[in-house]
Design an enzyme around this catalytic site. Sequence first.
Site, PDB file in Angstrom:
ATOM      1  CG  ASN A 156      -0.477  -0.213   2.581  1.00 46.66           C
ATOM      2  OD1 ASN A 156       0.635  -0.624   2.630  1.00 46.66           O
ATOM      3  ND2 ASN A 156      -1.100   0.218   3.490  1.00 46.66           N
ATOM      4  CD  GLU A 254       4.647  -0.831  12.974  1.00 43.35           C
ATOM      5  OE1 GLU A 254       3.411  -0.853  13.137  1.00 43.35           O
ATOM      6  OE2 GLU A 254       5.661  -0.308  13.677  1.00 43.35           O
ATOM      7  CB  CYS A 288      -1.938  -0.243   8.313  1.00 50.77           C
ATOM      8  SG  CYS A 288      -0.993   1.202   8.520  1.00 50.77           S
ATOM      9  CD  GLU A 465       9.262  -0.462  11.797  1.00 58.32           C
ATOM     10  OE1 GLU A 465      10.333  -0.091  11.892  1.00 58.32           O
ATOM     11  OE2 GLU A 465       8.947  -1.557  11.284  1.00 58.32           O
TER      12      GLU A 465
HETATM   13  P1  NAD Z   1       0.248  -9.476   3.285  1.00 60.15           P
HETATM   14  O1  NAD Z   1       0.277  -9.928   4.565  1.00 60.15           O
HETATM   15  O2  NAD Z   1      -0.541 -10.157   2.340  1.00 60.15           O
HETATM   16  O3  NAD Z   1       1.726  -9.135   2.634  1.00 60.15           O
HETATM   17  C1  NAD Z   1       2.840  -8.373   3.125  1.00 60.15           C
HETATM   18  C2  NAD Z   1       4.209  -9.184   2.777  1.00 60.15           C
HETATM   19  O4  NAD Z   1       4.358 -10.340   3.274  1.00 60.15           O
HETATM   20  C3  NAD Z   1       4.129  -9.114   1.184  1.00 60.15           C
HETATM   21  O5  NAD Z   1       5.805  -8.835   0.682  1.00 60.15           O
HETATM   22  C4  NAD Z   1       4.182 -10.581   0.985  1.00 60.15           C
HETATM   23  O6  NAD Z   1       4.685 -11.047  -0.240  1.00 60.15           O
HETATM   24  C5  NAD Z   1       4.654 -11.244   2.166  1.00 60.15           C
HETATM   25  N1  NAD Z   1       4.349 -12.559   2.641  1.00 60.15           N
HETATM   26  C6  NAD Z   1       3.036 -13.123   2.572  1.00 60.15           C
HETATM   27  N2  NAD Z   1       3.107 -14.324   2.897  1.00 60.15           N
HETATM   28  C7  NAD Z   1       4.527 -14.537   3.378  1.00 60.15           C
HETATM   29  C8  NAD Z   1       4.840 -15.728   4.285  1.00 60.15           C
HETATM   30  N3  NAD Z   1       4.239 -16.733   4.490  1.00 60.15           N
HETATM   31  N4  NAD Z   1       6.102 -15.604   4.728  1.00 60.15           N
HETATM   32  C9  NAD Z   1       6.962 -14.438   4.499  1.00 60.15           C
HETATM   33  N5  NAD Z   1       6.383 -13.315   3.947  1.00 60.15           N
HETATM   34  C10 NAD Z   1       5.200 -13.502   3.269  1.00 60.15           C
HETATM   35  O7  NAD Z   1      -0.112  -7.706   3.369  1.00 60.15           O
HETATM   36  P2  NAD Z   1      -0.501  -6.851   2.148  1.00 60.15           P
HETATM   37  O8  NAD Z   1      -1.647  -7.513   1.563  1.00 60.15           O
HETATM   38  O9  NAD Z   1       0.709  -6.779   1.290  1.00 60.15           O
HETATM   39  O10 NAD Z   1      -0.459  -5.549   2.856  1.00 60.15           O
HETATM   40  C11 NAD Z   1      -2.005  -4.905   3.501  1.00 60.15           C
HETATM   41  C12 NAD Z   1      -1.751  -5.492   4.920  1.00 60.15           C
HETATM   42  O11 NAD Z   1      -0.908  -4.852   5.752  1.00 60.15           O
HETATM   43  C13 NAD Z   1      -3.165  -4.805   5.646  1.00 60.15           C
HETATM   44  O12 NAD Z   1      -3.649  -5.730   6.698  1.00 60.15           O
HETATM   45  C14 NAD Z   1      -2.619  -3.483   6.362  1.00 60.15           C
HETATM   46  O13 NAD Z   1      -3.457  -3.126   7.709  1.00 60.15           O
HETATM   47  C15 NAD Z   1      -1.206  -4.048   6.481  1.00 60.15           C
HETATM   48  N6  NAD Z   1      -0.278  -2.816   6.657  1.00 60.15           N
HETATM   49  C16 NAD Z   1       0.042  -2.525   8.075  1.00 60.15           C
HETATM   50  C17 NAD Z   1       0.870  -1.418   8.369  1.00 60.15           C
HETATM   51  C18 NAD Z   1       1.238  -0.953   9.840  1.00 60.15           C
HETATM   52  O14 NAD Z   1       2.369  -0.062   9.675  1.00 60.15           O
HETATM   53  N7  NAD Z   1       0.829  -1.481  10.601  1.00 60.15           N
HETATM   54  C19 NAD Z   1       1.250  -0.405   6.943  1.00 60.15           C
HETATM   55  C20 NAD Z   1       0.652  -0.766   5.996  1.00 60.15           C
HETATM   56  C21 NAD Z   1      -0.276  -2.193   5.882  1.00 60.15           C
END
Ligand code: NAD
Length: 492
Positions: A156, A254, A288, A465
Amino acid sequence: MAARIEETFELFIDGRPTPATRGERRTLLNPATNTPLTEVPAGSADDARHALEAAEKAFRDSGWAIDDGSRRAKALYRLARALEEQLEAFALVETLNMGKTLKESRGDIGYVVRTVEYAAGLADKVQGETIPVPGSRFDYTLREPLGVTVHIAPWNYPLLLAIRSVAPALAAGNAVVLKPATLTPLTALKFAKLAHDAGVPPGILNVVTGSGGEVGEALVTDPRCRSVAFTGSLEVGRRIAELAARRVVPTTLELGGKSPVVVLPDADLERAARGIAFGIFPNAGQMCWAGSRLLVHASVAKELVEKVVAIAKAYRLGPGADPSSEMGPLVSREQADRVLGFVDEARSAGARVAGGTKAAEEALGHGNFVRPAVVEGATPASRVVREEVFGPVLSVLPFETVDEAVRLANDTDYGLFAALWTRDLGSAHTIARQLEAGMVAVNEAPNTFPQTPFGGYKASGLGFEQGLDAVKAYTRRKNVMVQLGGGKPKRA
Ligand code: NAD
């Protein structure tokens, strides 16, 4: 308007662009049109291990880790300047890849510049302490980098959220392996090249693209990985925490949110409406910490909701690269369908929904455009109110008393962010303490700076962070006790 990116992307390992070992490439689509944008290498577990090997060697041999911090600071300042010079080029790539508007991408890249500068300023201020101990002894602590740190980022805010943890890890003297999100790896690959040109030694910043299941897990489970900074969904965060725990490796998580925005009857409703809209509609709601639950005192609910709906309706949807667009498409067809699914379910259950439809006009029909939605009348138990939608969808829940507002605000598994609108200073500070969230904003839309801590309570994460501790978090302490052997200590 550019429809394709004419640039070749490879993995970035050991200071150079490196093709993926399997030779496979993945086509990325432009979310505004769903037409091919460019291709990126599909990295594998072997590529992940290659990057870890390069990082470990660079950590040992490049001198980056044992520098007093001044070399790291200079390289990072040069990197910040170089990125600032290329801000427009980076912003355009981010927009074409992820969908957000150019204005939003410019803001993101500017934020990355500030993040790198902030980390640069801390690079030579990582130091230990001396500790008074009994007898003829001298005790002190050292702050040492962790070694090879792994960073896994979401789609995002592709570059911003990757560099939010990468910059302090570099400043502390670590060697980094970054895995950007599968859908949005382009700016991370460009950034690694820029860092190399700015003087970050080969192997100190490596980027491996590919699937989370293969590349991500290969990175987290490898014995060379000494810490994991993960930003993404709760589900994947849990998996990573489990894998890291088996190896006793520290993890920063996060994760997601379902943030409440509480509006008391004395609030400035005009400002609140703008702040509420700014908390849920930018980035097409893919935030997020989106303020996705509006808890408003029943006496002002009608007036406030009308104002927010008017703002929502006025958004000009369009391709992010068109300067007149105010809201871009969602990142992918799947994400758009998911968001529309939440809205349709709420509508079928009897909620009143303003907006929340797929944009069907000729110019937008092939892209992933969803009109901003305001949902009234959904129950506190419904999915749209409880689950993270990750789209431009605001649910409204009226309340009668402050206690009820606080209870509703905290009635969620998440605890990333909460906002509060009131003119009463006493209520503001009292309620801020009662809200279970890592970040609270009073009379302010969600806002953050590299110097302010960012993190969540409850299922929103583990660790923070940003802020003064950001660089320290990528170090470990060592206590050194020295026997001076001089008998009883005497005054000088
Ligand atoms: P996601 O969890 O699907 O993926 C995040 C990352 O993890 C990607 O690079 C993905 O390829 C990797 N990944 C997926 N499966 C994995 C595994 N088994 N092992 C290791 N890595 C793996 O999340 P997304 O769809 O990319 O992002 C959206 C989510 O992120 C939402 O839930 C959002 O709230 C959260 N988010 C949190 C913050 C924060 O700072 N708290 C900021 C932005 C987004």
